[in-house]
Design a protein around this motif. Sequence first.
Motif, short mmCIF file in Angstrom:
data_model
loop_
_atom_site.label_atom_id
_atom_site.label_comp_id
_atom_site.label_asym_id
_atom_site.label_seq_id
_atom_site.Cartn_x
_atom_site.Cartn_y
_atom_site.Cartn_z
N UNK A 273 3.98 -1.89 -10.03
CA UNK A 273 3.27 -1.74 -11.18
C UNK A 273 3.13 -0.17 -11.56
N UNK A 274 2.53 0.41 -10.64
CA UNK A 274 2.03 1.77 -10.91
C UNK A 274 3.37 2.67 -10.80
N UNK B 201 9.27 -5.59 -10.80
CA UNK B 201 8.22 -5.97 -11.33
C UNK B 201 8.42 -7.54 -12.25
N UNK B 202 9.92 -7.23 -12.97
CA UNK B 202 10.51 -8.39 -13.56
C UNK B 202 10.89 -9.54 -12.76
N UNK B 203 11.47 -9.20 -11.56
CA UNK B 203 11.99 -9.95 -10.63
C UNK B 203 10.66 -10.83 -10.01
N UNK B 204 9.70 -10.07 -9.75
CA UNK B 204 8.53 -10.74 -9.13
C UNK B 204 7.82 -11.86 -10.04
N UNK B 205 7.77 -11.40 -11.34
CA UNK B 205 7.30 -12.07 -12.48
C UNK B 205 8.17 -13.33 -12.74
N UNK B 206 9.33 -13.25 -12.86
CA UNK B 206 10.18 -14.29 -13.31
C UNK B 206 10.77 -15.08 -12.15
N UNK C 85 3.78 -11.86 -6.31
CA UNK C 85 2.65 -10.83 -6.89
C UNK C 85 2.54 -9.70 -5.78
N UNK C 86 2.68 -9.74 -4.58
CA UNK C 86 2.77 -8.33 -3.88
C UNK C 86 3.82 -7.34 -4.37
N UNK C 87 4.94 -7.94 -4.56
CA UNK C 87 5.95 -7.13 -5.40
C UNK C 87 5.84 -6.54 -6.57
N UNK C 88 5.10 -7.38 -7.53
CA UNK C 88 4.55 -6.97 -8.70
C UNK C 88 3.61 -5.75 -8.53
N UNK D 196 0.75 -1.24 -0.03
CA UNK D 196 0.01 -0.02 0.16
C UNK D 196 0.81 1.30 0.08
N UNK D 197 1.86 1.25 0.80
CA UNK D 197 2.62 2.30 0.77
C UNK D 197 3.61 2.75 -0.32
N UNK D 198 4.03 1.59 -1.13
CA UNK D 198 4.68 1.51 -2.48
C UNK D 198 3.79 2.31 -3.40
N UNK D 199 2.51 1.78 -3.58
CA UNK D 199 1.53 2.57 -4.37
C UNK D 199 1.31 3.65 -4.14
N UNK D 200 1.32 4.37 -2.73
CA UNK D 200 0.99 5.71 -2.45
C UNK D 200 2.36 6.57 -2.80
N UNK D 201 3.41 5.89 -2.50
CA UNK D 201 4.53 6.72 -3.10
C UNK D 201 4.74 7.08 -4.44
#
Length: 89
Positions: free
Chosen positions: A71-72, A53-58, A64-67, A15-20
């Motif tokens: 992502x925003x 995002x690449x790290x989280x997907x690969x 998925x929380x990291x992705x 949540x804080x990452x998205x807010x940032x």
Amino acid sequence: MENKFIRILGVLAAIMAVAMYVAYIDQIKATWGDATGPWLQPFIAGINCTLWVSYGLFKRERDYPIVFANLPGIFLGFFAALTAYSSAF
């Protein structure tokens, strides 16, 4: 108890990452017209988020929380950098 704490910590961190990254919206608005602004920091943030995002997907077990937390930042970071950079020239 530890798993619950880690799950709550992960949700709060996401949540804080998205807010940032949502905070870049103000910079985008400010540099949309003729105003200039710093472009390097949001550009680096966009690269950072792309890597996370690449790290989280690969990963073998996707993270998925990291992705979703980063992502925003890809879109908003690069867009903030673009509007600030294009306003400077």
